[in-house]
Scaffold this motif. Sequence first.
Motif, mmCIF file in Angstrom:
data_model
loop_
_atom_site.group_PDB
_atom_site.id
_atom_site.type_symbol
_atom_site.label_atom_id
_atom_site.label_comp_id
_atom_site.label_asym_id
_atom_site.label_seq_id
_atom_site.Cartn_x
_atom_site.Cartn_y
_atom_site.Cartn_z
ATOM 1 N N TYR A 240 -22.362 -33.224 47.950
ATOM 2 C CA TYR A 240 -21.473 -32.154 48.412
ATOM 3 C C TYR A 240 -21.984 -31.672 49.761
ATOM 4 O O TYR A 240 -23.186 -31.513 49.958
ATOM 5 N N ASP B 40 -26.469 -31.534 47.148
ATOM 6 C CA ASP B 40 -25.567 -30.596 47.801
ATOM 7 C C ASP B 40 -26.299 -30.053 49.024
ATOM 8 O O ASP B 40 -27.422 -29.551 48.906
ATOM 9 N N GLY C 221 -17.907 -29.578 49.664
ATOM 10 C CA GLY C 221 -18.295 -28.354 48.975
ATOM 11 C C GLY C 221 -18.248 -27.191 49.942
ATOM 12 O O GLY C 221 -18.073 -27.387 51.152
ATOM 13 N N GLY D 271 -19.668 -35.831 50.470
ATOM 14 C CA GLY D 271 -18.628 -35.234 49.632
ATOM 15 C C GLY D 271 -18.263 -33.853 50.156
ATOM 16 O O GLY D 271 -18.697 -33.461 51.238
ATOM 17 N N GLU E 25 -18.926 -26.823 44.261
ATOM 18 C CA GLU E 25 -19.261 -28.230 44.493
ATOM 19 C C GLU E 25 -18.019 -29.022 44.120
ATOM 20 O O GLU E 25 -17.741 -29.257 42.954
ATOM 21 N N TYR E 26 -17.266 -29.370 45.143
ATOM 22 C CA TYR E 26 -15.891 -29.773 44.891
ATOM 23 C C TYR E 26 -15.716 -31.234 44.500
ATOM 24 O O TYR E 26 -15.094 -31.570 43.509
ATOM 25 N N ASN E 27 -16.249 -32.102 45.324
ATOM 26 C CA ASN E 27 -16.008 -33.527 45.066
ATOM 27 C C ASN E 27 -17.153 -34.348 45.642
ATOM 28 O O ASN E 27 -17.491 -34.199 46.816
ATOM 29 N N SER E 28 -17.734 -35.226 44.806
ATOM 30 C CA SER E 28 -18.884 -36.006 45.274
ATOM 31 C C SER E 28 -18.591 -37.508 45.265
ATOM 32 O O SER E 28 -19.506 -38.310 45.165
ATOM 33 N N GLY F 177 -13.459 -25.434 50.436
ATOM 34 C CA GLY F 177 -14.052 -26.603 49.786
ATOM 35 C C GLY F 177 -13.050 -27.739 49.651
ATOM 36 O O GLY F 177 -13.382 -28.919 49.851
ATOM 37 N N ILE G 52 -13.220 -31.676 51.536
ATOM 38 C CA ILE G 52 -13.237 -33.025 50.930
ATOM 39 C C ILE G 52 -12.590 -34.031 51.889
ATOM 40 O O ILE G 52 -13.140 -35.098 52.174
#
Length: 445
Positions: free
Chosen positions: A89, A161, A125, A123, A81-84, A108, A112
Amino acid sequence: MHAKLLAIRDQVQARNPGEVEFHQAVDEVFESLGPVMERHPEYVEAAVLERLCEPERQIIFRVPWTDDSGHVQINRGFRVEYNSALGPYKGGLRFHPSVYLGIVKFLGFEQIFKNALTGMPIGGGKGGSDFDPRGRSDAEVMRFCQSFMTELYRHIGEYTDVPAGDIGVGGREIGYLFGQYKRITNRYESGVLTGKGLGWGGSLVRPEATGYGTVLFANEMAKTRGGSFDGKRVIVSGSGNVAIYAMQKAQQLGAVVLACSDSDGYVVDEAGIDIELVRQIKEVERGRLKEYAERRGSAVYVAGGSVWDVDAEVALPCATQNELGEAAAVRLVNAGVKVVAEGANMPCTPEAVTVFQKAGVLFAPGKAANAGGVATSALEMQQNASRDSWTFEHTEQRLTEIMVGIHDRCAETAELYGQPGNYVLGANVAGFVKVAEAMLAQGLV
Ligand code: NDP
């Protein structure tokens, strides 16, 4: 590379040893960001890049299941879950034996910026497993998907997500995953997965979206030089979801699609690829591309060869990462290629990209060109949220507007930064700035 970026890059490599695809994806973005750091010292101050390179959450889990002969199999599952900053995500699941943390992080990280470019509230992911669906029965795939979701369900949700498909994960797998999510949670939460079947919450145009979008983007690039797909010779790598619909849209725009491939070889069909036959063999029968030439007189199958040996004006790599290297790029340029658009994620090596750019080829990076898939996933989420379903025409119209918008954003950004026609720079900078602004506004989280 800018000195500050170089220092961060070295740190990323030291902290994530052995994850070569992830390092490559970071390098590719960083190569574009020097001028942004000069213009925006506030990004440096707030350590935006250092934060961006560290995923918000990384989940690795065991996936136990039994095969048809009753043997226990163990695979490894991932969700990064990289960046929200821009939304929940969002990104696909890949089932392929090559999957490990470095692949999931590269995908991931790319996701983004891609998602930012779409202009939709999503976001970044990505996830997947080293499970190989090839040669597995439907029952085995179902048991694997059920076991995978039995862990994953606690980490995902329509506001948290939202996974989708990628290599090895198509409508069948999304169905099994959704069924198990519904069973465990006792919720019919349509917005938790995208790429669903049409009869139960899926969106028209989602299967076509990545391939169609790639060609629409390439067509916009061609238009900047007064060109089009009409009458052009096109070659495509892969014969999966992205490749099939890239070929279909290219044909709709009047191109002759000469060749496509799978991981065993490629076919050349001077009469133009019969897409329905590819779809029947690969998607319905789950067979091999070799069978295409056995059933079609005008086609020749080349075992083990490279599809990039076929001469064409347009090349669309739609299979997997690093599948088109420097030597193939030089060959394509010498053969007169004019447009290259990445349907897959990072299919061209950095050396190949340099060859194309130096030769003046119109080159579209995957994070811009293949963003139509995730954008249409966001349209699927919109339809789920409003309990509505749109027509094919309306959804395709939305996709077209989104792709034209991404093209124009990349082109304008490249121009703003003094490098007109450099879509790699345009995509990286436009995507990055959008995320960086949101991260600044949301404070140190
Ligand atoms: P599919 O599984 O439907 O098809 C993948 C195709 O690529 C198959 O023809 C497969 O051949 C070939 N392939 C896979 N791995 C390799 C390999 N290591 N070497 C050579 N060929 C290989 O996947 P998709 O079409 O969904 O995805 C293709 C690419 O597009 C990936 O990079 C994915 O990340 C990217 N992408 C996909 C999106 C989507 O909406 N599906 C969205 C955005 C990007 P074989 O049948 O022999 O395995």
